[in-house]
Design a protein around this motif. Structure first.
Motif, PDB file in Angstrom:
ATOM      1  N   GLY A  73       0.788  -1.221   0.000  1.00 48.69           N
ATOM      2  CA  GLY A  73       0.000   0.000   0.000  1.00 48.69           C
ATOM      3  C   GLY A  73       0.821   1.273   0.000  1.00 48.69           C
ATOM      4  O   GLY A  73       2.030   1.253   0.197  1.00 48.69           O
ATOM      5  N   ASN A  74       0.114   2.371  -0.249  1.00 53.72           N
ATOM      6  CA  ASN A  74       0.681   3.711  -0.150  1.00 53.72           C
ATOM      7  C   ASN A  74       0.186   4.339   1.141  1.00 53.72           C
ATOM      8  O   ASN A  74      -1.003   4.253   1.464  1.00 53.72           O
ATOM      9  CB  ASN A  74       0.266   4.561  -1.356  1.00 53.72           C
ATOM     10  N   PHE A  75       1.088   4.982   1.858  1.00 55.22           N
ATOM     11  CA  PHE A  75       0.752   5.532   3.168  1.00 55.22           C
ATOM     12  C   PHE A  75       1.081   7.018   3.198  1.00 55.22           C
ATOM     13  O   PHE A  75       2.106   7.442   2.674  1.00 55.22           O
ATOM     14  CB  PHE A  75       1.523   4.798   4.269  1.00 55.22           C
ATOM     15  N   LYS A  76       0.201   7.794   3.821  1.00 62.58           N
ATOM     16  CA  LYS A  76       0.391   9.240   3.935  1.00 62.58           C
ATOM     17  C   LYS A  76       0.456   9.620   5.407  1.00 62.58           C
ATOM     18  O   LYS A  76      -0.227   9.032   6.249  1.00 62.58           O
ATOM     19  CB  LYS A  76      -0.752   9.991   3.242  1.00 62.58           C
ATOM     20  N   LEU A  77       1.294  10.627   5.697  1.00 62.37           N
ATOM     21  CA  LEU A  77       1.476  11.083   7.069  1.00 62.37           C
ATOM     22  C   LEU A  77       1.087  12.552   7.213  1.00 62.37           C
ATOM     23  O   LEU A  77       1.187  13.325   6.255  1.00 62.37           O
ATOM     24  CB  LEU A  77       2.941  10.914   7.499  1.00 62.37           C
ATOM     25  N   HIS A  78       0.683  12.909   8.420  1.00 57.89           N
ATOM     26  CA  HIS A  78       0.418  14.307   8.755  1.00 57.89           C
ATOM     27  C   HIS A  78       1.475  14.842   9.720  1.00 57.89           C
ATOM     28  O   HIS A  78       1.242  15.816  10.439  1.00 57.89           O
ATOM     29  CB  HIS A  78      -0.981  14.477   9.342  1.00 57.89           C
ATOM     30  N   VAL A  79       2.634  14.182   9.749  1.00 57.46           N
ATOM     31  CA  VAL A  79       3.795  14.675  10.491  1.00 57.46           C
ATOM     32  C   VAL A  79       4.970  14.706   9.517  1.00 57.46           C
ATOM     33  O   VAL A  79       5.057  13.870   8.619  1.00 57.46           O
ATOM     34  CB  VAL A  79       4.128  13.800  11.715  1.00 57.46           C
ATOM     35  N   PRO A  80       5.867  15.674   9.655  1.00 57.33           N
ATOM     36  CA  PRO A  80       6.911  15.867   8.639  1.00 57.33           C
ATOM     37  C   PRO A  80       8.178  15.063   8.889  1.00 57.33           C
ATOM     38  O   PRO A  80       8.453  14.616  10.002  1.00 57.33           O
ATOM     39  CB  PRO A  80       7.198  17.368   8.749  1.00 57.33           C
ATOM     40  N   GLY A  81       8.957  14.900   7.828  1.00 56.66           N
ATOM     41  CA  GLY A  81      10.313  14.385   7.968  1.00 56.66           C
ATOM     42  C   GLY A  81      10.499  12.933   7.582  1.00 56.66           C
ATOM     43  O   GLY A  81       9.605  12.099   7.753  1.00 56.66           O
ATOM     44  N   VAL A 102      -4.772  -3.209   6.627  1.00 59.59           N
ATOM     45  CA  VAL A 102      -4.033  -2.073   6.080  1.00 59.59           C
ATOM     46  C   VAL A 102      -4.871  -0.806   6.061  1.00 59.59           C
ATOM     47  O   VAL A 102      -4.371   0.291   6.358  1.00 59.59           O
ATOM     48  CB  VAL A 102      -3.499  -2.402   4.670  1.00 59.59           C
ATOM     49  N   ASP A 103      -6.166  -0.900   5.726  1.00 64.47           N
ATOM     50  CA  ASP A 103      -7.010   0.300   5.672  1.00 64.47           C
ATOM     51  C   ASP A 103      -7.117   0.967   7.046  1.00 64.47           C
ATOM     52  O   ASP A 103      -7.083   2.201   7.158  1.00 64.47           O
ATOM     53  CB  ASP A 103      -8.411  -0.056   5.157  1.00 64.47           C
ATOM     54  N   THR A 104      -7.225   0.157   8.085  1.00 65.17           N
ATOM     55  CA  THR A 104      -7.286   0.708   9.441  1.00 65.17           C
ATOM     56  C   THR A 104      -5.974   1.378   9.810  1.00 65.17           C
ATOM     57  O   THR A 104      -5.955   2.442  10.447  1.00 65.17           O
ATOM     58  CB  THR A 104      -7.600  -0.413  10.455  1.00 65.17           C
ATOM     59  N   ILE A 105      -4.860   0.780   9.394  1.00 64.63           N
ATOM     60  CA  ILE A 105      -3.538   1.368   9.657  1.00 64.63           C
ATOM     61  C   ILE A 105      -3.424   2.727   8.976  1.00 64.63           C
ATOM     62  O   ILE A 105      -2.964   3.711   9.575  1.00 64.63           O
ATOM     63  CB  ILE A 105      -2.424   0.426   9.165  1.00 64.63           C
ATOM     64  N   LYS A 106      -3.853   2.803   7.718  1.00 62.20           N
ATOM     65  CA  LYS A 106      -3.781   4.069   6.974  1.00 62.20           C
ATOM     66  C   LYS A 106      -4.585   5.158   7.676  1.00 62.20           C
ATOM     67  O   LYS A 106      -4.143   6.313   7.787  1.00 62.20           O
ATOM     68  CB  LYS A 106      -4.290   3.860   5.550  1.00 62.20           C
ATOM     69  N   GLU A 107      -5.796   4.807   8.139  1.00 61.32           N
ATOM     70  CA  GLU A 107      -6.641   5.785   8.831  1.00 61.32           C
ATOM     71  C   GLU A 107      -5.972   6.263  10.118  1.00 61.32           C
ATOM     72  O   GLU A 107      -6.000   7.453  10.451  1.00 61.32           O
ATOM     73  CB  GLU A 107      -8.000   5.162   9.135  1.00 61.32           C
ATOM     74  N   GLY A 108      -5.373   5.315  10.840  1.00 65.34           N
ATOM     75  CA  GLY A 108      -4.709   5.681  12.088  1.00 65.34           C
ATOM     76  C   GLY A 108      -3.545   6.623  11.869  1.00 65.34           C
ATOM     77  O   GLY A 108      -3.340   7.575  12.626  1.00 65.34           O
ATOM     78  N   LEU A 109      -2.762   6.374  10.806  1.00 64.28           N
ATOM     79  CA  LEU A 109      -1.617   7.244  10.513  1.00 64.28           C
ATOM     80  C   LEU A 109      -2.074   8.657  10.177  1.00 64.28           C
ATOM     81  O   LEU A 109      -1.451   9.641  10.586  1.00 64.28           O
ATOM     82  CB  LEU A 109      -0.805   6.666   9.359  1.00 64.28           C
ATOM     83  N   LEU A 110      -3.161   8.780   9.417  1.00 67.26           N
ATOM     84  CA  LEU A 110      -3.653  10.107   9.044  1.00 67.26           C
ATOM     85  C   LEU A 110      -4.180  10.867  10.251  1.00 67.26           C
ATOM     86  O   LEU A 110      -4.150  12.096  10.286  1.00 67.26           O
ATOM     87  CB  LEU A 110      -4.743   9.980   7.975  1.00 67.26           C
ATOM     88  N   ASP A 111      -4.683  10.137  11.249  1.00 66.19           N
ATOM     89  CA  ASP A 111      -5.198  10.788  12.455  1.00 66.19           C
ATOM     90  C   ASP A 111      -4.093  11.297  13.366  1.00 66.19           C
ATOM     91  O   ASP A 111      -4.326  12.142  14.225  1.00 66.19           O
ATOM     92  CB  ASP A 111      -6.075   9.809  13.253  1.00 66.19           C
ATOM     93  N   TYR A 112      -2.880  10.759  13.174  1.00 67.11           N
ATOM     94  CA  TYR A 112      -1.782  11.146  14.060  1.00 67.11           C
ATOM     95  C   TYR A 112      -1.137  12.441  13.569  1.00 67.11           C
ATOM     96  O   TYR A 112      -0.632  12.515  12.446  1.00 67.11           O
ATOM     97  CB  TYR A 112      -0.722  10.035  14.121  1.00 67.11           C
TER      98      TYR A 112
END
Length: 260
Positions: A73-81, A102-112
């Motif tokens: 999958g492709n993962f996106k973050l809302h924290v830099p670096g 994986v979908d739950t993991i992606k959602e969790g990462l975006l919430d962080y």
């Protein structure tokens, strides 16, 4: 430190997982570890390979993961670096081996969105961005400034408050190599914390080392004088980073209070 990690690893059962940054040189901590070892990183030799890294305008990353030859999958973050891409990858692997989809993991990462004093965007002063970070070790400082450098448009200012006399003197060589990503560097007095001043180290010693290494470094003792200096010199699109474990964040907060 490595012995402690090795001791921890050897406590894991055979059906457990030891998840480790495979791009690190410290692979000797895996000695006699019986658990499943999962290495991750950008190197193709890792079990989990980080691919197609990109960053948005605030330095927040997106990336693909390839796990044992399979794209997961492709993962996106809302924290830099880049360091947070590595951190996120270890969390992703831990989640996958724990049975999380994986979908739950992606959602969790975006919430962080990070924690306080970790690349915390405090606001803007005359269109210059003010950021605070707790980094006080040379490795942390390098990662923090490298992240800021990725999305800077103007001058990158770093206001650094060394933390404790003992750390400053023992890591003086490392500190003198940690600030190359900053364009302008201001150092204030050492934050003593629990220590008494031994009289063997001063912030001016670090400034001298940095100037010798062609880093534009200036010593300013008082926070109010740093704020005044910044007001007179920063421009729109600059980044002002306050860095250190002590109360150096007050420089950024006081600067923001000056916004007309």
């Amino acid at each position: 430190i490595k012995a402690s990690f090795n001791k921890f690893g050897k406590l894991l059962p055979k059906d457990g997982y030891f998840i480790i940054n495979g791009d690190s040189p410290n692979m000797d901590i895996l000695h006699d570890v019986k658990a499943h070892i999962v290495k991750y990183g950008k190197k193709s030799s890792n079990n989990v390979v980080i691919e197609n890294i990109s960053f948005d305008g605030l330095g927040c990353g997106s990336f693909d993961l390839n796990y044992s030859g399979k794209h997961i999958g492709n993962f996106k973050l809302h924290v830099p670096g880049l360091h947070n891409i590595y951190n996120a990858t270890s969390a992703i692997i831990a989640s996958i081996v724990s049975g999380i989809d994986v979908d739950t993991i992606k959602e969790g990462l975006l919430d962080y969105t990070g924690v306080g004093r970790r690349f915390e965007i405090k606001g803007k002063y005359h269109d210059a961005t003010v950021i605070d970070d707790y980094a006080h070790h040379p490795t942390e400082i390098k990662a923090t400034l490298s992240t800021a450098k990725r999305f800077k448009k103007g001058t990158l200012w770093c206001v650094f408050q060394p933390h404790t006399y003992s750390r400053t003197i023992s890591l003086l060589d490392e500190f003198s190599e940690a600030f190359y990503s900053a364009d302008k560097f201001i150092i204030t007095d050492i934050f003593a914390a629990r220590e008494d001043d031994p009289g063997t180290i001063h912030s001016k010693d670090l400034v001298e080392r940095l100037n010798h290494n062609n880093v534009d470094a200036t010593y300013i003792s008082k926070f109010e004088d740093i704020v005044k200096y910044l007001k007179e010199n920063i421009k729109p699109d600059d980044i002002v980073m306050t860095v250190g474990a002590g109360p150096v964040y007050l420089v950024g907060e006081d600067l923001l209070k000056q916004e007309d």
